[in-house]
Enzyme design. Structure first.
Site, short mmCIF file in Angstrom:
data_model
loop_
_atom_site.label_atom_id
_atom_site.label_comp_id
_atom_site.label_asym_id
_atom_site.label_seq_id
_atom_site.Cartn_x
_atom_site.Cartn_y
_atom_site.Cartn_z
N ARG A 298 -2.39 -17.04 9.52
CA ARG A 298 -1.62 -15.82 9.31
C ARG A 298 -0.74 -15.47 10.53
NH1 ARG A 298 -4.25 -12.95 5.17
NH2 ARG A 298 -2.22 -12.02 4.73
N ARG B 52 -11.66 -3.61 -0.76
CA ARG B 52 -10.38 -3.51 -0.03
C ARG B 52 -9.21 -3.51 -1.00
NH1 ARG B 52 -9.36 -7.42 4.67
NH2 ARG B 52 -7.54 -6.10 4.56
N CYS C 144 -7.44 -14.85 9.55
CA CYS C 144 -8.46 -14.26 8.67
C CYS C 144 -9.06 -15.42 7.89
CB CYS C 144 -7.84 -13.22 7.74
SG CYS C 144 -6.89 -13.96 6.43
N LYS D 292 -1.90 -2.09 -3.99
CA LYS D 292 -2.32 -2.10 -2.58
C LYS D 292 -1.18 -2.59 -1.69
CE LYS D 292 -4.76 -5.69 -0.81
NZ LYS D 292 -4.21 -6.25 0.41
N ASN D 293 -0.53 -3.67 -2.11
CA ASN D 293 0.47 -4.29 -1.23
C ASN D 293 1.83 -3.61 -1.26
OD1 ASN D 293 -1.52 -5.97 -0.40
ND2 ASN D 293 -0.84 -7.75 -1.57
N ASP E 283 -2.19 -14.77 -4.86
CA ASP E 283 -3.25 -13.77 -5.03
C ASP E 283 -3.93 -13.86 -6.39
OD1 ASP E 283 -1.65 -11.11 -3.08
OD2 ASP E 283 -2.65 -12.98 -2.53
C1 EPZ Z 1 1.21 -10.64 1.89
O1 EPZ Z 1 0.60 -11.16 3.04
C2 EPZ Z 1 0.10 -9.97 1.10
N1 EPZ Z 1 -0.48 -8.88 1.89
C3 EPZ Z 1 -0.98 -11.01 0.75
O2 EPZ Z 1 -1.95 -10.36 -0.05
C4 EPZ Z 1 -0.34 -12.13 -0.07
O3 EPZ Z 1 -1.30 -13.10 -0.35
C5 EPZ Z 1 0.82 -12.73 0.73
O4 EPZ Z 1 1.77 -11.69 1.08
C6 EPZ Z 1 1.57 -13.80 -0.05
O5 EPZ Z 1 2.04 -13.25 -1.25
C7 EPZ Z 1 0.19 -7.71 1.97
O6 EPZ Z 1 1.27 -7.54 1.41
C8 EPZ Z 1 -0.46 -6.62 2.77
P1 EPZ Z 1 3.14 -13.95 4.09
P2 EPZ Z 1 1.52 -11.71 4.25
O7 EPZ Z 1 3.64 -13.49 5.41
O8 EPZ Z 1 2.79 -10.96 4.31
C9 EPZ Z 1 3.37 -17.84 6.70
C10 EPZ Z 1 -4.08 -9.85 -0.78
O9 EPZ Z 1 -5.00 -10.55 -1.22
N2 EPZ Z 1 3.94 -16.98 7.75
O10 EPZ Z 1 4.04 -13.85 2.89
O11 EPZ Z 1 0.67 -11.78 5.46
C11 EPZ Z 1 1.90 -17.55 6.44
O12 EPZ Z 1 1.09 -18.29 7.33
C12 EPZ Z 1 -3.31 -10.31 0.42
O13 EPZ Z 1 -3.69 -8.76 -1.26
C13 EPZ Z 1 4.42 -17.55 8.92
O14 EPZ Z 1 4.35 -18.77 9.11
O15 EPZ Z 1 1.81 -13.20 3.76
C14 EPZ Z 1 1.72 -17.99 5.02
O16 EPZ Z 1 1.48 -19.39 5.00
C15 EPZ Z 1 -3.84 -11.62 0.95
N3 EPZ Z 1 4.95 -16.75 9.89
C16 EPZ Z 1 3.09 -17.72 4.37
O17 EPZ Z 1 4.00 -17.52 5.45
C17 EPZ Z 1 5.04 -15.39 9.75
O18 EPZ Z 1 5.55 -14.70 10.66
C18 EPZ Z 1 3.12 -16.49 3.50
O19 EPZ Z 1 2.60 -15.44 4.26
C19 EPZ Z 1 4.55 -14.82 8.55
C20 EPZ Z 1 4.01 -15.62 7.57
#
Ligand code: EPZ
Length: 420
Positions: A122, A398, A117, A22-23, A306
């Site tokens: 996020r 999803r 969410c 998915k990702n 995850d």
């Molecule tokens: C991706 O989300 C995945 N989704 C998530 O999978 C996964 O849990 C996550 O990466 C971590 O591995 C997709 O790829 C579509 P992050 P993402 O930005 O990119 C902070 C699932 O279950 N952050 O790596 O949104 C954020 O708050 C989903 O398949 C900022 O502070 O996660 C978090 O604490 C859930 N500022 C950390 O970084 C930003 O601009 C990691 O978030 C972006 C993120």
């Protein structure tokens, strides 16, 4: 809303085909916006988020069609509407991934702020900071991100946090920017590498994907792609945990072992026998009860957030006490309250849950809250005595293709009930 009913107690046995990730499929579908030539993507999983992405791209003017059950063909040569509306973005946060490609190719984008969410705030500040570094002017107004640029210019970007979609958005922006871009403190997840490999097949010049420093030489334009999506490591990990919890013996066909090193190590610590090949992973628990394991989530190659909920469920019935720390998201323990309803002995302390394994859980009605939490409730239902009914299973759909069919093929007594 649809529900899933499980009669637990059956050790899972057999072989299951792992679907496309998915990702990885989501950012790669968005990458089609970077070219006016036809794109073809194979090994696409049947997931709600994929359908949502197809709707989003079609709404922009891309022509999208199914070549066969698992292959999507799309052409983004006439994208007249560079917008991602709130109605769609609120159902799928990953819609933010159109931002980079739209600004890079069309010089403008209007994308609804994804908002938070169930698992956390996020924020997307790193996405916006990176785009500004590349020369875009970005403003946030009435819940929308408005970004414009004549032509993006390569820059050195140092991310404050190794964000997965942030790295992907900026990589897709940089491939059409003028000059060289460096993304430091980049995310190293396998899905980032899969996107980079797809972009390279389009003619992009990218090195270092999979490390924390990615170097991109911008091109004037990119060709289309004919690409096949990487197997879903989280789906594979989820089925392997199901086998470990039920004392079973399962082969995950299509899974790529080196995308799951940290997870396989924890499964071996829990007492599982693991064997692997280039495109399969086999777990045999020999009927044993798993031993409790400690888990602390981190960006790749650390233990994936995850997979946290799934290991919380494993610890619920394991022999001993397991400590699970969630270091990536601030509210990713909704499954704990639901698992306690099945008789789990767990205590939440800040970002840590201390789990004293119990020999058995008793089925009960449960409520799914987010994608991976729902998966952990299914896993707990597979070992609980009596019947477990999980409501709001749209969360599961999803990220898991036909989960009840795949588990049923492994012997689980599981079925989908009509909306209650
Ligand atoms: C991706 O989300 C995945 N989704 C998530 O999978 C996964 O849990 C996550 O990466 C971590 O591995 C997709 O790829 C579509 P992050 P993402 O930005 O990119 C902070 C699932 O279950 N952050 O790596 O949104 C954020 O708050 C989903 O398949 C900022 O502070 O996660 C978090 O604490 C859930 N500022 C950390 O970084 C930003 O601009 C990691 O978030 C972006 C993120």
């Amino acid at each position: 809303m649809a529900r899933i009913q499980i009669e637990g107690g059956v050790p899972l046995e057999g072989s299951v085909q792992i679907s496309g990730a998915k990702n990885a499929v989501l950012p790669i579908l968005m990458a089609s916006l970077l070219s006016k030539q036809p794109c073809r993507l194979k090994n696409v999983p049947h997931l709600k988020d994929v359908t949502t992405t197809i709707e989003l791209l079609a709404q922009m003017g891309a022509v999208v069609g199914l070549a066969d059950q698992f292959t999507i063909e799309l052409v983004a040569d006439s994208v007249s509407h560079q917008e991602a509306p709130y109605e769609l973005v609120k159902t799928m946060r990953a819609s933010i991934l159109v931002l980079g490609p739209l600004v890079a190719r069309f010089g403008r984008a209007k994308v609804s702020l994804p908002g938070g969410c169930a698992i956390g705030a996020r924020p997307v500040d790193q996405h916006l900071k990176g785009l500004e570094a590349l020369g875009a002017s970005v403003r946030v107004e009435s819940g929308y991100i408005q970004a414009t640029a004549d032509r993006l210019k390569g820059a050195k970007i140092v991310l404050d946090t190794a964000t997965v979609t942030g790295t992907e958005n900026l990589m897709m922006a940089a491939v059409l920017a003028e000059g060289e871009t460096l993304i430091e403190n980049a995310a190293q997840e396998p899905e980032v590498v899969d996107l980079a490999n797809c972009l390279i097949s389009m003619g992009a010049e990218i090195s270092g994907a999979g490390s924390n420093c990615i170097r991109i030489q911008g091109q004037a334009e990119l060709a289309g792609y004919d690409y096949s999506v990487l197997a879903d490591r989280i789906e594979a990990g989820t089925f392997l945990v199901a086998a470990a919890m039920t004392g079973g013996h399962v082969q995950a066909r299509g899974a790529v072992p080196d995308t799951l090193d940290s997870v396989l190590q924890k499964l071996e610590q829990s007492g599982a026998d693991i064997s692997t090949g280039e495109h399969w992973i086999e777990l045999n628990m020999h009927g044993r009860r798993p031993k409790a394991v400690d888990v602390s989530t981190a960006p790749f190659p650390g233990f994936p957030t995850d997979m946290q909920a799934q290991f919380t469920a494993l610890n619920a019935i394991a022999d001993g006490t397991g400590i699970v720390r969630e270091n990536v998201f601030e509210n990713r323990f909704m499954h704990v309250l639901e698992l306690q309803r099945l008789g789990a002995d767990m205590r939440l302390e800040g970002n840590t849950v201390i789990i004293r394994g119990v020999p058995k859980l008793t089925g009960a009605p449960l409520m799914a809250t987010d994608l991976r939490a729902s998966a952990s409730l299914v896993l707990a239902g597979l070992v609980a005595s009596d019947s477990t009914i999980i409501d709001r299973v749209y969360h599961i759909d999803r990220g898991y293709e036909n989960i009840e069919e795949k588990l049923g093929q492994l012997g689980a007594r599981i079925k989908r009930l009509p909306a209650g």
